[in-house]
Design a protein around this motif. Sequence first.
Motif, mmCIF file in Angstrom:
data_model
loop_
_atom_site.group_PDB
_atom_site.id
_atom_site.type_symbol
_atom_site.label_atom_id
_atom_site.label_comp_id
_atom_site.label_asym_id
_atom_site.label_seq_id
_atom_site.Cartn_x
_atom_site.Cartn_y
_atom_site.Cartn_z
ATOM 1 N N ASP A 41 -10.893 4.765 -5.017
ATOM 2 C CA ASP A 41 -10.411 3.767 -6.018
ATOM 3 C C ASP A 41 -9.320 2.840 -5.335
ATOM 4 O OD1 ASP A 41 -12.337 4.262 -8.120
ATOM 5 O OD2 ASP A 41 -10.854 5.912 -9.056
ATOM 6 N N ASP A 42 -8.580 3.582 -4.627
ATOM 7 C CA ASP A 42 -7.465 2.484 -3.906
ATOM 8 C C ASP A 42 -8.000 1.798 -2.887
ATOM 9 O OD1 ASP A 42 -5.555 4.238 -5.574
ATOM 10 O OD2 ASP A 42 -4.841 5.314 -3.684
ATOM 11 N N LEU B 277 -0.477 3.681 -2.210
ATOM 12 C CA LEU B 277 -2.111 3.950 -2.165
ATOM 13 C C LEU B 277 -2.335 4.771 -1.180
ATOM 14 C CD1 LEU B 277 -3.164 0.098 -2.845
ATOM 15 C CD2 LEU B 277 -2.921 1.836 -4.689
ATOM 16 N N ASP B 278 -3.634 5.710 -1.352
ATOM 17 C CA ASP B 278 -4.215 6.484 -0.206
ATOM 18 C C ASP B 278 -5.745 5.827 -0.351
ATOM 19 O OD1 ASP B 278 -5.062 7.900 1.484
ATOM 20 O OD2 ASP B 278 -4.441 9.917 0.167
ATOM 21 N N PHE B 279 -5.675 4.634 0.466
ATOM 22 C CA PHE B 279 -7.207 4.375 0.605
ATOM 23 C C PHE B 279 -7.873 4.911 1.432
ATOM 24 C CE2 PHE B 279 -4.297 1.784 3.719
ATOM 25 C CZ PHE B 279 -5.217 1.975 4.745
ATOM 26 N N VAL C 1 0.871 -1.281 -0.050
ATOM 27 C CA VAL C 1 -0.050 -0.069 -0.118
ATOM 28 C C VAL C 1 0.893 1.310 -0.044
ATOM 29 C CG1 VAL C 1 -2.096 -1.153 1.224
ATOM 30 C CG2 VAL C 1 -0.262 -0.118 2.527
ATOM 31 N N ASN D 21 -8.713 7.819 -1.367
ATOM 32 C CA ASN D 21 -8.966 7.774 -2.470
ATOM 33 C C ASN D 21 -9.823 6.448 -2.538
ATOM 34 O OD1 ASN D 21 -8.933 6.603 -5.475
ATOM 35 N ND2 ASN D 21 -6.877 8.133 -5.833
ATOM 36 N N THR E 287 -9.417 -1.024 -4.860
ATOM 37 C CA THR E 287 -8.362 -1.965 -5.289
ATOM 38 C C THR E 287 -7.804 -3.133 -4.218
ATOM 39 O OG1 THR E 287 -7.344 -0.269 -6.731
ATOM 40 C CG2 THR E 287 -5.812 -2.164 -5.835
#
Length: 376
Positions: free
Chosen positions: A362-363, A355-357, A352, A360, A366
């Motif tokens: 979408d992250d 990624l900025d879950f 990760v 974001n 994912t």
Amino acid sequence: MRIQRITYLSLGTNQGNKTENLQSAIDLIADEIGAVLKVASIYETASWGFDSDNFYNTCIKVSTYLPPEQLIQKLLTIEKDLGRVRVDSDSYADRLIDLDILLFDDEIIFNKDLIVPHPRMLERKFALAPLAEIATGVIHPIAKKKISLCLQECVDDSDIKQLNIPLKRPIPISEQYNYIAVEGNIGAGKTTLSTMISNDFNAKIVLERFADNPFLPKFYEDQERYAFPLEMSFLADRYQQLSDDLAQFDLFKNFVISDYYIFKSLIFAQVTLQNDEYKLYRKMFDLMYKEIVKPDLYVYLYQNTDRLLKNIEKRGREYEQNIEASYLEKIHDGYSNFIKTQQNLNILVIDVSELDFVQNRDDYKTIIQKIKEHRP
């Protein structure tokens, strides 16, 4: 606390690969709206109100947190994402995909943007037939009749054909797993991700009680002195919490997620304890480990050291601000060795770092997709 609601959605298409259009819509609904609980068969009918290619129609039962006003907007977005171009016209036309709310619990809604139950559903076999297949005993809130009876009384005399073309129901992670443990280094985001998954999938959550440990701030000031009491207190607390909390849940009925797994105690102890202390600690750990329920899936969130340091600084816990990169790297090495040696644990490693879950969506999706697609 968010409330899950049941909605029945009608799906139709008469352009392109019609089966693929329906399946794509179902998959997006599962991702964006909620768990798809049931999927009806495909029903073929002639175009309604104009001459064109036949329609494929189906109906799905969905559990969602969205209120009806947000639900219809999500459905319009999904239509657009699948290529539908809406025109300002009341006339019937070819449709790549058409998504409608038939029922939303037993609510009756009348406003300028949404009417529920769908105002014309009782006149249309292509809506009632697939709905009756998966909601035969549901009561229409205005007609006050079961959907099966509404279908019998429908005056629509158009031909309708049930097709032997299967549609796939997306399986949510809450049905794939009973117990997921999310792990990672300090600042990797394990608590945040666990909480997000708990909210989205109605999971019971077990969060580590690190903030209540009186030895933690002292440890960061004097590691050599406070390492052993810190690790022993963590071990005792993790064992008690997991034993007590997991015992409260029926792991065959509840979906449970935790932001740690008790093996992290051994990983941190290897880094912080002297050899003689570690030997004593290991004896205690082995006794406890035998009694702890193992997760169906162990998710390890990997983040590179620079990103971890930034996350630690950002969340602003004073006692963590002097953590050094070398300490984090030792912790990661401990996790890596643990992952390599575990043959009976279903492990998924997700990088990760990029990624900025949290910010974001979408992250975040994912990560959820990786969990869905993972096979031991």
